[in-house]
Design an enzyme around this catalytic site. Structure first.
Site, PDB file in Angstrom:
ATOM      1  CG  HIS A  21      47.117  25.711  22.157  1.00 27.95           C
ATOM      2  ND1 HIS A  21      47.755  26.024  23.324  1.00 27.95           N
ATOM      3  CD2 HIS A  21      46.869  26.866  21.513  1.00 27.95           C
ATOM      4  CE1 HIS A  21      47.886  27.339  23.385  1.00 27.95           C
ATOM      5  NE2 HIS A  21      47.369  27.874  22.304  1.00 27.95           N
ATOM      6  CG  ASP A  28      44.822  30.679  14.998  1.00 28.32           C
ATOM      7  OD1 ASP A  28      44.340  31.812  15.033  1.00 28.32           O
ATOM      8  OD2 ASP A  28      45.901  30.380  15.514  1.00 28.32           O
TER       9      ASP A  28
HETATM   10  N1  CMC Z   1      48.258  18.061  12.880  1.00 30.25           N
HETATM   11  C1  CMC Z   1      48.771  16.803  12.916  1.00 30.25           C
HETATM   12  N2  CMC Z   1      49.569  16.366  13.903  1.00 30.25           N
HETATM   13  C2  CMC Z   1      49.875  17.216  14.866  1.00 30.25           C
HETATM   14  C3  CMC Z   1      49.389  18.545  14.889  1.00 30.25           C
HETATM   15  C4  CMC Z   1      48.536  18.937  13.848  1.00 30.25           C
HETATM   16  N3  CMC Z   1      48.051  20.173  13.828  1.00 30.25           N
HETATM   17  N4  CMC Z   1      49.861  19.196  15.983  1.00 30.25           N
HETATM   18  C5  CMC Z   1      50.641  18.304  16.622  1.00 30.25           C
HETATM   19  N5  CMC Z   1      50.648  17.115  15.956  1.00 30.25           N
HETATM   20  C6  CMC Z   1      51.301  15.884  16.363  1.00 30.25           C
HETATM   21  C7  CMC Z   1      52.811  15.955  16.125  1.00 30.25           C
HETATM   22  O1  CMC Z   1      53.154  15.489  14.851  1.00 30.25           O
HETATM   23  C8  CMC Z   1      53.319  15.077  17.242  1.00 30.25           C
HETATM   24  O2  CMC Z   1      53.102  13.737  16.869  1.00 30.25           O
HETATM   25  P1  CMC Z   1      54.147  12.587  17.333  1.00 30.25           P
HETATM   26  O3  CMC Z   1      54.033  12.552  18.819  1.00 30.25           O
HETATM   27  O4  CMC Z   1      53.678  11.354  16.641  1.00 30.25           O
HETATM   28  O5  CMC Z   1      55.502  13.050  16.843  1.00 30.25           O
HETATM   29  C9  CMC Z   1      52.372  15.380  18.402  1.00 30.25           C
HETATM   30  O6  CMC Z   1      51.128  15.771  17.775  1.00 30.25           O
HETATM   31  C10 CMC Z   1      52.845  16.493  19.344  1.00 30.25           C
HETATM   32  O7  CMC Z   1      53.188  17.617  18.530  1.00 30.25           O
HETATM   33  P2  CMC Z   1      54.195  18.772  18.962  1.00 30.25           P
HETATM   34  O8  CMC Z   1      54.664  19.481  17.736  1.00 30.25           O
HETATM   35  O9  CMC Z   1      55.224  18.187  19.868  1.00 30.25           O
HETATM   36  O10 CMC Z   1      53.276  19.702  19.827  1.00 30.25           O
HETATM   37  P3  CMC Z   1      53.603  21.190  20.237  1.00 30.25           P
HETATM   38  O11 CMC Z   1      52.963  21.426  21.554  1.00 30.25           O
HETATM   39  O12 CMC Z   1      55.066  21.471  20.149  1.00 30.25           O
HETATM   40  O13 CMC Z   1      52.923  22.060  19.074  1.00 30.25           O
HETATM   41  C11 CMC Z   1      51.450  23.413  17.856  1.00 30.25           C
HETATM   42  C12 CMC Z   1      51.808  22.860  19.241  1.00 30.25           C
HETATM   43  C13 CMC Z   1      50.320  24.412  18.020  1.00 30.25           C
HETATM   44  C14 CMC Z   1      52.672  24.157  17.286  1.00 30.25           C
HETATM   45  C15 CMC Z   1      51.060  22.252  16.946  1.00 30.25           C
HETATM   46  O14 CMC Z   1      49.937  21.559  17.473  1.00 30.25           O
HETATM   47  C16 CMC Z   1      50.762  22.699  15.517  1.00 30.25           C
HETATM   48  O15 CMC Z   1      51.692  22.805  14.715  1.00 30.25           O
HETATM   49  N6  CMC Z   1      49.453  22.989  15.191  1.00 30.25           N
HETATM   50  C17 CMC Z   1      49.127  23.497  13.889  1.00 30.25           C
HETATM   51  C18 CMC Z   1      49.403  25.008  13.857  1.00 30.25           C
HETATM   52  C19 CMC Z   1      48.379  25.806  14.642  1.00 30.25           C
HETATM   53  O16 CMC Z   1      47.176  25.589  14.523  1.00 30.25           O
HETATM   54  N7  CMC Z   1      48.880  26.780  15.418  1.00 30.25           N
HETATM   55  C20 CMC Z   1      48.031  27.694  16.171  1.00 30.25           C
HETATM   56  C21 CMC Z   1      48.192  27.526  17.647  1.00 30.25           C
HETATM   57  S1  CMC Z   1      46.885  28.368  18.554  1.00 30.25           S
HETATM   58  C22 CMC Z   1      47.178  30.020  18.291  1.00 30.25           C
HETATM   59  C23 CMC Z   1      48.310  30.551  19.088  1.00 30.25           C
HETATM   60  O17 CMC Z   1      48.228  30.552  20.332  1.00 30.25           O
HETATM   61  O18 CMC Z   1      49.272  30.994  18.472  1.00 30.25           O
END
Ligand code: CMC
Length: 432
Positions: free
Chosen positions: A308, A366
């Site tokens: 998140h 989720d």
């Molecule tokens: N599975 C594997 N690796 C992950 C995941 C995941 N779900 N989420 C983040 N990472 C890794 C990412 O690859 C990165 O690794 P590195 O530092 O080695 O490059 C690191 O963690 C940081 O990721 P980020 O993309 O910079 O983090 P963010 O804050 O931009 O993304 C997120 C947040 C929710 C988009 C992301 O965690 C994600 O894609 N999760 C899966 C989708 C999901 O469950 N979304 C629902 C969010 S909750 C409901 C809502 O409020 O909408």
């Protein structure tokens, strides 16, 4: 606590005001930075940008805290219900008994759709995604109630109570109708005798000679699901609603834009993506181990329902929903669901794996909400629609905050241009 921050830039020292929130959140106000230095700030994805001062929802992502209007989510989940919480989120205070009764009667009054709107469904192909239908019909509400959608905030606010009831009540009717029509089923009409959640289940699942009657556990799981989604401060869809509202757009146009933002798989679409992920793991004969290894290597898909932008701890909503999920499963007599077994395995492995621990990736709301809806019989394509029904009070409250701000400025971020420098037009015969 300092009242200003000092920024040194090109040998110029600038004093920037510090803003402190109710919960001691601290921000540096950079609104004068460009005028005084020519610089803007750069924050890709707005990860560290406060876009608003808001009184609605407080989140502490490090500690896993969520409060609506100051009330902890755990207390609301235990003691309140979706409609009372919706009132709280929108109006800022829990309703008195009279206000609660009045709100309920407005919701009942506004549950049916205008006949003209019912015909709009027929224009969509049966396979239309219900989020596309929902967004279109929420926007169309403004055409049926033009006095609520003048695109003049002051005038729109005069009828705010009516607009709230229409948005909250009709989003449920639109959602259920779109499902019935996509399956070629006759439409059900809302019943005065039923509360919000029971009415939704009736609109979705009653058949001409067979009224759907939900068990209390099922109705309460739905109620909890909606309550937990009621608001979540400046997420993608809410920021979209506020952005559209900042241009002076009416409530229906603004929340319709929020529906579109929510549709994305990184936001509200994640609940559907979780089930798709669990199904594909199951179809591969994997117990989750291979999938996690691929996700960690960066070559496979992400573990949906994990991570998140704000929570760097267990999402408090995920904890609450998990408990209610098990109760609903027991009441429905579901004992052994292979997808649930895979989900539990994924959670167990991820919570003890250094990749997820070091990146602070915990289950989000989720992760379990897709499973809960699946157990309730909600079809997958409707999962994100359910999120939208739950989020409606938050979008309304956020629209209201923007619309009644006397110092409202249109939202207009800056950018760093990284394209071509100026160049001259090339005639067609000289290209290639
Ligand atoms: N599975 C594997 N690796 C992950 C995941 C995941 N779900 N989420 C983040 N990472 C890794 C990412 O690859 C990165 O690794 P590195 O530092 O080695 O490059 C690191 O963690 C940081 O990721 P980020 O993309 O910079 O983090 P963010 O804050 O931009 O993304 C997120 C947040 C929710 C988009 C992301 O965690 C994600 O894609 N999760 C899966 C989708 C999901 O469950 N979304 C629902 C969010 S909750 C409901 C809502 O409020 O909408």
């Amino acid at each position: 606590m300092p009242k200003t921050a000092t920024l040194k830039i090109d040998d110029k020292e600038l004093s920037l005001p510090i803003i402190i929130g109710t919960e001691n959140e601290r921000a540096v106000d950079i609104s004068k930075l460009r005028a005084e230095t020519g610089y803007i700030t750069f924050d890709d994805g707005f990860a560290n940008t406060g876009s608003a001062q808001s009184n609605i929802t407080y989140i502490d992502g490090e500690q896993g805290i969520l409060r609506y209007r100051g009330y902890p989510i755990e207390q609301l989940a235990e003691k309140s219900n979706f409609i009372e919480t919706a009132y709280l989120v929108i109006h800022g205070e829990l309703p008195t008994p009279e206000q609660r009764t009045h709100f309920s009667s407005l919701l009942t009054q506004h549950a049916p759709l205008h006949q003209g709107m019912t015909r709009l469904f027929q224009g969509f192909p049966p396979a239309a995604h219900p989020m596309a239908v929902l967004s279109a019909l929420m926007n169309a509400l403004g055409c049926y109630y033009p006095h609520l959608a003048t695109n003049n905030h002051q005038r729109d606010l005069e009828h705010f109570e009516e607009a709230v009831a229409i948005a909250i009540s009709k989003v449920r009717t639109i959602a259920a109708h779109s499902y019935r029509i996509s399956r070629g089923l006759p439409l059900n009409h809302p019943k005065r005798s039923l509360n919000y959640c029971d009415n939704f289940l009736h609109l979705m699942f009653s058949e001409p000679y067979n009224d759907y009657v939900a068990t209390p556990e099922v109705a309460s799981a739905l109620n909890l699901f909606l309550l937990l989604h009621a608001d979540h401060e400046q997420n993608c869809s809410t920021s979209t609603v506020r952005m559209v509202a900042s241009a002076g757009a009416n409530l229906f146009a603004s929340v319709s834009a929020g529906v579109n933002a929510l549709w994305g798989p990184l936001h509200g679409g994640a609940n559907m993506a979780v089930i798709e992920m669990l199904k594909s793991i199951h179809a591969d004969g994997d117990d989750g181990t291979k999938f996690i290894a691929a996700a960690k290597s960066g070559k496979g898909d992400r573990l949906m329902g994990f991570g998140h932008r704000v929570y760097k701890n267990y999402d408090p909503r995920a904890k609450i929903i998990k408990t209610s999920f098990y109760k609903a499963l027991a009441s429905l007599g579901i004992k052994d669901d292979p997808l649930l077994n895979i989900a539990m395995k994924l959670e167990e492995v991820a919570l003890s794996d250094d990749y997820f621990i070091s990146r602070k990736l915990y289950p989000n709301v989720d992760f379990y909400s897709g499973l809960i809806m699946r157990a309730l019989g909600i079809p997958e394509e409707m999962f994100t629609v359910m999120f939208a029904i739950g989020r409606m009070p938050g979008w309304i409250a956020q629209w209201h905050e923007v619309a009644r701000n006397p110092k409202l400025k249109i939202y207009r971020p800056r950018q760093i241009y990284a394209g071509h420098p100026q160049r001259n037009y090339v005639p067609t015969n000289l290209r290639g």
